[in-house]
Design a protein around this motif. Structure first.
Motif, short mmCIF file in Angstrom:
data_model
loop_
_atom_site.label_atom_id
_atom_site.label_comp_id
_atom_site.label_asym_id
_atom_site.label_seq_id
_atom_site.Cartn_x
_atom_site.Cartn_y
_atom_site.Cartn_z
N PHE A 9 0.88 -1.16 0.00
CA PHE A 9 0.00 0.00 0.00
C PHE A 9 0.92 1.22 0.00
O PHE A 9 1.61 1.48 0.99
N LEU A 10 0.96 1.93 -1.13
CA LEU A 10 1.85 3.08 -1.29
C LEU A 10 1.08 4.38 -1.07
O LEU A 10 0.22 4.72 -1.88
N PRO A 11 1.36 5.12 0.02
CA PRO A 11 0.69 6.40 0.24
C PRO A 11 1.25 7.47 -0.70
O PRO A 11 2.42 7.82 -0.63
N VAL A 12 0.42 7.94 -1.60
CA VAL A 12 0.82 8.95 -2.58
C VAL A 12 -0.04 10.18 -2.33
O VAL A 12 -1.17 10.27 -2.79
N GLU A 13 0.51 11.10 -1.53
CA GLU A 13 -0.21 12.29 -1.08
C GLU A 13 -1.56 11.88 -0.51
O GLU A 13 -1.60 11.16 0.46
N ASN A 14 -2.67 12.26 -1.11
CA ASN A 14 -3.98 11.98 -0.51
C ASN A 14 -4.61 10.69 -1.03
O ASN A 14 -5.78 10.44 -0.80
N LYS A 15 -3.85 9.85 -1.69
CA LYS A 15 -4.35 8.58 -2.23
C LYS A 15 -3.45 7.44 -1.75
O LYS A 15 -2.36 7.66 -1.26
N VAL A 16 -3.94 6.21 -1.94
CA VAL A 16 -3.13 5.03 -1.68
C VAL A 16 -3.17 4.16 -2.93
O VAL A 16 -4.24 3.84 -3.43
N LEU A 100 6.00 6.14 4.55
CA LEU A 100 6.42 4.77 4.24
C LEU A 100 5.23 3.88 3.90
O LEU A 100 4.17 3.99 4.50
N PRO A 101 5.43 2.97 2.96
CA PRO A 101 4.35 2.04 2.58
C PRO A 101 4.21 0.92 3.60
O PRO A 101 5.07 0.73 4.47
N THR A 102 3.13 0.16 3.46
CA THR A 102 2.94 -1.02 4.29
C THR A 102 2.76 -2.24 3.38
O THR A 102 2.28 -2.13 2.27
N LEU A 103 3.17 -3.37 3.92
CA LEU A 103 3.10 -4.63 3.19
C LEU A 103 1.91 -5.43 3.72
O LEU A 103 1.63 -5.42 4.92
N SER A 104 1.22 -6.11 2.83
CA SER A 104 0.05 -6.89 3.24
C SER A 104 -0.16 -8.03 2.25
O SER A 104 0.51 -8.11 1.22
N TYR A 105 -1.09 -8.88 2.57
CA TYR A 105 -1.52 -9.96 1.67
C TYR A 105 -3.00 -9.74 1.37
O TYR A 105 -3.77 -9.41 2.26
N GLN A 116 -10.37 -1.15 0.11
CA GLN A 116 -10.64 0.29 0.20
C GLN A 116 -10.59 0.76 1.65
O GLN A 116 -10.06 1.83 1.94
N LYS A 117 -11.11 -0.04 2.58
CA LYS A 117 -11.07 0.33 4.01
C LYS A 117 -9.63 0.37 4.49
O LYS A 117 -9.22 1.26 5.22
N ARG A 118 -8.82 -0.62 4.09
CA ARG A 118 -7.41 -0.68 4.49
C ARG A 118 -6.66 0.52 3.94
O ARG A 118 -5.87 1.15 4.63
N ALA A 119 -6.92 0.88 2.71
CA ALA A 119 -6.28 2.05 2.09
C ALA A 119 -6.67 3.32 2.85
O ALA A 119 -5.84 4.20 3.07
N ALA A 120 -7.92 3.43 3.26
CA ALA A 120 -8.38 4.60 4.01
C ALA A 120 -7.66 4.71 5.34
O ALA A 120 -7.30 5.81 5.78
N GLN A 121 -7.41 3.60 6.00
CA GLN A 121 -6.68 3.60 7.27
C GLN A 121 -5.25 4.09 7.09
O GLN A 121 -4.73 4.81 7.92
#
Length: 124
Positions: A9-16, A100-105, A116-121
């Motif tokens: 999950f790459l945080p790019v300003e106001n988006k993921v 920093l990004p986060t890693l997930s499965y 979408q919920k995970r990205a919002a968090q």
């Protein structure tokens, strides 16, 4: 976890942005970019990475024409991404990350409301 896809999950300003983990070559601290005149607004210039010249693009500018300013994000980084198909000119591109990004499965069926919920968090 064999049916799961490992993603970042790459945080790019106001988006993921969610991408497969194998696309990410490296996450590096934000660094100065060699600006190139007379190019589209989304192309921010080149940076030096491991002896290579890597094009740096702004995903937010592609969408909104907003300017990208790394100083506005004190924890900003860059993601060096592998090109899916090797090109004639560049094998990598770099994008701006606001933190920093986060890693997930994730599973294919999870690429909906759960993602979408995970990205919002992450954006918070």
């Amino acid at each position: 976890m064999s049916n799961n896809l490992r993603v970042m999950f790459l945080p790019v300003e106001n988006k993921v942005v969610v991408i497969p983990n194998r696309v990410v070559a490296e996450i590096i601290p934000f660094q100065e970019v060699e600006v190139v005149p007379n190019v589209p607004a989304w192309f921010k210039g080149y940076l030096k990475w491991r002896g290579k010249e890597v094009p740096f693009i702004s995903l937010c500018t592609l969408e909104t024409q907003d300017t990208l300013v790394g100083q506005e994000y004190p924890k900003s980084h860059m993601a060096i991404l592998n090109r899916v198909s090797k090109g004639k000119y560049f094998d990598y591109i770099a994008i701006f990350l606001s933190k920093l990004p986060t890693l997930s499965y994730i599973k294919e069926e999870d690429i909906t409301e759960k993602t979408q919920k995970r990205a919002a968090q992450i954006k918070e």
